[in-house]
Design a protein around this motif. Structure first.
Motif, PDB file in Angstrom:
ATOM      1  N   SER A  65       0.860  -1.179   0.000  1.00 27.05           N
ATOM      2  CA  SER A  65       0.000   0.000   0.000  1.00 27.05           C
ATOM      3  C   SER A  65       0.896   1.228   0.000  1.00 27.05           C
ATOM      4  O   SER A  65       1.876   1.290   0.759  1.00 27.05           O
ATOM      5  N   LEU A  66       0.577   2.174  -0.855  1.00 28.99           N
ATOM      6  CA  LEU A  66       1.339   3.415  -0.955  1.00 28.99           C
ATOM      7  C   LEU A  66       0.404   4.573  -0.637  1.00 28.99           C
ATOM      8  O   LEU A  66      -0.690   4.664  -1.199  1.00 28.99           O
TER       9      LEU A  66
ATOM     10  N   GLN B 108       4.628   7.839  -7.423  1.00 27.04           N
ATOM     11  CA  GLN B 108       3.964   7.704  -8.717  1.00 27.04           C
ATOM     12  C   GLN B 108       4.813   6.845  -9.659  1.00 27.04           C
ATOM     13  O   GLN B 108       4.303   5.931 -10.317  1.00 27.04           O
TER      14      GLN B 108
ATOM     15  N   VAL C 255       4.535   3.154  -8.643  1.00 30.31           N
ATOM     16  CA  VAL C 255       3.288   2.519  -9.094  1.00 30.31           C
ATOM     17  C   VAL C 255       3.397   2.162 -10.572  1.00 30.31           C
ATOM     18  O   VAL C 255       3.119   1.019 -10.974  1.00 30.31           O
TER      19      VAL C 255
ATOM     20  N   HIS D 163      -7.719   3.910 -13.262  1.00 32.51           N
ATOM     21  CA  HIS D 163      -6.441   4.302 -12.659  1.00 32.51           C
ATOM     22  C   HIS D 163      -5.588   5.181 -13.573  1.00 32.51           C
ATOM     23  O   HIS D 163      -4.449   5.479 -13.243  1.00 32.51           O
TER      24      HIS D 163
ATOM     25  N   ILE E 228      -3.419   8.185 -12.403  1.00 29.57           N
ATOM     26  CA  ILE E 228      -2.130   7.981 -11.725  1.00 29.57           C
ATOM     27  C   ILE E 228      -0.975   8.311 -12.666  1.00 29.57           C
ATOM     28  O   ILE E 228       0.064   8.803 -12.227  1.00 29.57           O
TER      29      ILE E 228
ATOM     30  N   LEU F 263      -0.219  11.610  -9.013  1.00 29.30           N
ATOM     31  CA  LEU F 263      -0.695  10.909  -7.830  1.00 29.30           C
ATOM     32  C   LEU F 263      -1.041  12.007  -6.821  1.00 29.30           C
ATOM     33  O   LEU F 263      -0.161  12.663  -6.272  1.00 29.30           O
TER      34      LEU F 263
ATOM     35  N   VAL G 178      -2.834   3.900  -2.981  1.00 29.21           N
ATOM     36  CA  VAL G 178      -2.781   2.887  -4.031  1.00 29.21           C
ATOM     37  C   VAL G 178      -2.408   1.572  -3.357  1.00 29.21           C
ATOM     38  O   VAL G 178      -1.404   1.500  -2.639  1.00 29.21           O
TER      39      VAL G 178
ATOM     40  N   LEU H 193      -1.513  -2.396  -4.075  1.00 30.48           N
ATOM     41  CA  LEU H 193      -1.076  -3.299  -5.136  1.00 30.48           C
ATOM     42  C   LEU H 193      -0.880  -4.702  -4.600  1.00 30.48           C
ATOM     43  O   LEU H 193      -0.297  -4.877  -3.514  1.00 30.48           O
TER      44      LEU H 193
ATOM     45  N   ILE I  15      -2.870  -3.158  -9.475  1.00 34.04           N
ATOM     46  CA  ILE I  15      -3.612  -2.275  -8.573  1.00 34.04           C
ATOM     47  C   ILE I  15      -4.931  -2.936  -8.208  1.00 34.04           C
ATOM     48  O   ILE I  15      -5.712  -3.308  -9.080  1.00 34.04           O
TER      49      ILE I  15
ATOM     50  N   PHE J 158      -7.652   2.003  -5.429  1.00 35.97           N
ATOM     51  CA  PHE J 158      -7.140   3.359  -5.559  1.00 35.97           C
ATOM     52  C   PHE J 158      -8.178   4.297  -4.973  1.00 35.97           C
ATOM     53  O   PHE J 158      -9.367   4.192  -5.290  1.00 35.97           O
TER      54      PHE J 158
END
Length: 174
Positions: free
Chosen positions: A5-6, A115, A118, A130, A133, A137, A143, A145, A162, A165
């Motif tokens: 997770s970002l 960004q 991702v 998405h 992105i 971002l 985000v 993943l 992903i 989001f």
């Protein structure tokens, strides 16, 4: 399979021009967005095994506000100065050192590094939901993943997909 997770830091303040970029705090909008994103993560059951957070003021404040929304706010967090202004290659190198006992990692950091990360991990495969992105971002964007890797040392281009989001604007619907 691993989950990454970002979370980009929430909106920061530019009110004090004398502050170094590293020391900029959150703006009022950011102080509202961070807990919103934390509640969203909590509601989705996205409690990470480990949090890697840039040591910049705005990311530390984002982490405190977002993670404070979890029922167990004792999530393990590591502040890492190497995440601040990190390039894609630096972020990948850092992720490759994550302990293999960590199944779900949350990284709280900055653009353009997050960004770029991702886009690299999905290998340029973005569906219509998405596509934004690729352009930007947004602040406080989340985000999530799924990574098709057995351990963190294998992370690299094209290994991710992903699965979620969200942005504060999407959650508020305005």
């Amino acid at each position: 399979m691993r989950t990454l997770s970002l979370l980009r830091h929430a909106k920061s303040s530019w009110d004090d021009a004398t502050l170094d970029d590293f020391d900029r705090p959150l703006a009022p909008r950011g102080r509202k967005a961070a807990p919103l994103m934390g509640r969203h993560m909590r509601d989705l059951g996205l409690a990470p095994d480990l949090v890697l957070c840039s040591s910049a003021a705005r990311t530390r404040e984002t982490a405190k506000l977002a993670l404070g929304e979890f029922d167990d706010n004792r999530l393990p967090i590591s502040h890492d100065s190497a995440i601040y202004e990190a390039s894609l290659s630096s972020l990948i190198a850092r992720l490759r050192t994550v302990d293999d006992g960590v199944r779900h990692l949350l990284m709280i950091g900055h653009n353009p590094g997050l960004q770029d990360l991702v886009l690299c991990l999905v290998g340029g495969r973005l569906d219509a939901a998405h596509e934004t992105i690729a352009e930007k971002l947004p602040t406080a964007a989340l985000v999530v993943l799924d990574l098709d890797i057995a351990d963190w040392s294998a992370i690299g281009p094209g290994c991710g997909r992903i699965t979620h989001f969200a942005t504060p604007k999407l959650l508020k619907g305005d």
